[in-house]
Scaffold this motif. Sequence first.
Motif, PDB file in Angstrom:
ATOM      1  N   ARG A  79       0.695  -1.129   0.118  1.00 33.91           N
ATOM      2  CA  ARG A  79       0.093   0.006   0.007  1.00 33.91           C
ATOM      3  C   ARG A  79       0.962   1.243   0.105  1.00 33.91           C
ATOM      4  O   ARG A  79       0.701   2.145  -0.822  1.00 33.91           O
ATOM      5  CB  ARG A  79      -1.015   0.286   1.424  1.00 33.91           C
ATOM      6  CG  ARG A  79      -1.968   1.064   1.107  1.00 33.91           C
ATOM      7  CD  ARG A  79      -3.152   1.035   1.962  1.00 33.91           C
ATOM      8  NE  ARG A  79      -3.939  -0.347   1.814  1.00 33.91           N
ATOM      9  CZ  ARG A  79      -3.888  -1.219   2.686  1.00 33.91           C
ATOM     10  NH1 ARG A  79      -3.159  -1.357   3.782  1.00 33.91           N
ATOM     11  NH2 ARG A  79      -4.666  -2.452   2.506  1.00 33.91           N
ATOM     12  N   CYS A 110       0.928   3.982  -3.039  1.00 29.90           N
ATOM     13  CA  CYS A 110       0.563   5.354  -2.710  1.00 29.90           C
ATOM     14  C   CYS A 110       1.766   6.398  -3.216  1.00 29.90           C
ATOM     15  O   CYS A 110       1.520   7.456  -4.020  1.00 29.90           O
ATOM     16  CB  CYS A 110       0.371   5.740  -1.302  1.00 29.90           C
ATOM     17  SG  CYS A 110      -1.144   4.832  -0.592  1.00 29.90           S
ATOM     18  N   TYR A 115       1.401   6.654  -6.983  1.00 32.41           N
ATOM     19  CA  TYR A 115       0.330   7.415  -7.242  1.00 32.41           C
ATOM     20  C   TYR A 115       0.783   8.852  -7.178  1.00 32.41           C
ATOM     21  O   TYR A 115       0.415   9.620  -7.996  1.00 32.41           O
ATOM     22  CB  TYR A 115      -1.047   6.983  -6.162  1.00 32.41           C
ATOM     23  CG  TYR A 115      -2.172   7.850  -6.850  1.00 32.41           C
ATOM     24  CD1 TYR A 115      -2.940   7.514  -7.652  1.00 32.41           C
ATOM     25  CD2 TYR A 115      -2.558   9.111  -5.886  1.00 32.41           C
ATOM     26  CE1 TYR A 115      -4.114   8.494  -8.371  1.00 32.41           C
ATOM     27  CE2 TYR A 115      -3.644   9.959  -6.183  1.00 32.41           C
ATOM     28  CZ  TYR A 115      -4.425   9.569  -7.588  1.00 32.41           C
ATOM     29  OH  TYR A 115      -5.374  10.280  -7.864  1.00 32.41           O
ATOM     30  N   GLY A 144      -6.109  11.561   3.766  1.00 34.29           N
ATOM     31  CA  GLY A 144      -5.632  11.498   2.473  1.00 34.29           C
ATOM     32  C   GLY A 144      -4.973  12.563   2.163  1.00 34.29           C
ATOM     33  O   GLY A 144      -4.943  12.988   1.208  1.00 34.29           O
ATOM     34  N   ASP A 162      -2.353   9.315   5.472  1.00 36.58           N
ATOM     35  CA  ASP A 162      -2.149   8.895   4.494  1.00 36.58           C
ATOM     36  C   ASP A 162      -1.359   7.608   4.194  1.00 36.58           C
ATOM     37  O   ASP A 162      -0.658   7.297   4.866  1.00 36.58           O
ATOM     38  CB  ASP A 162      -1.682   9.950   3.263  1.00 36.58           C
ATOM     39  CG  ASP A 162      -1.714   9.790   2.025  1.00 36.58           C
ATOM     40  OD1 ASP A 162      -2.418  10.672   1.445  1.00 36.58           O
ATOM     41  OD2 ASP A 162      -1.143   8.859   1.195  1.00 36.58           O
ATOM     42  N   GLY A 163      -1.785   6.850   3.202  1.00 35.32           N
ATOM     43  CA  GLY A 163      -1.193   5.771   3.089  1.00 35.32           C
ATOM     44  C   GLY A 163       0.436   5.690   2.666  1.00 35.32           C
ATOM     45  O   GLY A 163       1.268   4.486   3.197  1.00 35.32           O
ATOM     46  N   TRP A 164       0.823   6.714   2.088  1.00 36.36           N
ATOM     47  CA  TRP A 164       2.290   6.973   1.937  1.00 36.36           C
ATOM     48  C   TRP A 164       2.897   6.891   3.217  1.00 36.36           C
ATOM     49  O   TRP A 164       4.069   6.719   3.103  1.00 36.36           O
ATOM     50  CB  TRP A 164       2.731   7.963   1.030  1.00 36.36           C
ATOM     51  CG  TRP A 164       2.475   9.187   1.396  1.00 36.36           C
ATOM     52  CD1 TRP A 164       1.019  10.156   1.116  1.00 36.36           C
ATOM     53  CD2 TRP A 164       2.991  10.293   2.347  1.00 36.36           C
ATOM     54  NE1 TRP A 164       1.274  11.126   1.696  1.00 36.36           N
ATOM     55  CE2 TRP A 164       2.417  11.368   2.530  1.00 36.36           C
ATOM     56  CE3 TRP A 164       4.238  10.145   2.842  1.00 36.36           C
ATOM     57  CZ2 TRP A 164       2.823  12.407   3.110  1.00 36.36           C
ATOM     58  CZ3 TRP A 164       4.747  11.155   3.859  1.00 36.36           C
ATOM     59  CH2 TRP A 164       4.047  12.060   3.890  1.00 36.36           C
TER      60      TRP A 164
END
Length: 178
Positions: free
Chosen positions: A7, A11, A14, A51, A75-77
Amino acid sequence: MITVGDRIQQCEQYIHQPRTPYAARKARYDAAADRLFAARISNYDILVDVGAGLTELDVCLRVDHGWRGRYVPVDGWLDGVDLETWEPPRSFDWFAALEVLEHLHNPGRLVKAMQQHATRGVVITTPNPAVWNVLAMDPAHVTPVSRDTLEKWGFTTTLHTFYGKYQDGITGLWTRAL
């Protein structure tokens, strides 16, 4: 099953895709900031940016609006958080979810979680499906969120030009009744 590491990598990929310059994306941050200040966000408040992406809402609030509150990115990052299942660990003053809901299969679940944990309110932005084919805008877009849907969830909405077409974006503000 997607691992936390997977994940984080997704991220990162993206977030590093080509995108318009900050100045072109800034309209959504300004719209959110305007709603937050109209609802009286203070320098003592904590804002959780769900996010958070490149944390540009923080930049906008601090540089352009002089805000000095506490900013918490989610956030996923950062840690591989999955916003499809994420729950706030406790209550905070404000939540923001800018250009996030359309990426979720069940955006109403996240909205409800933020509303339950917000002591002051929630601000969101999303593409306007009355103007755009939201699903065609980005391969990661999976659920168009209409103005009517946001209003059913208790948000006061306004239309804005975020992407180059008149009224192509929606900003929503929900505040807790005191």
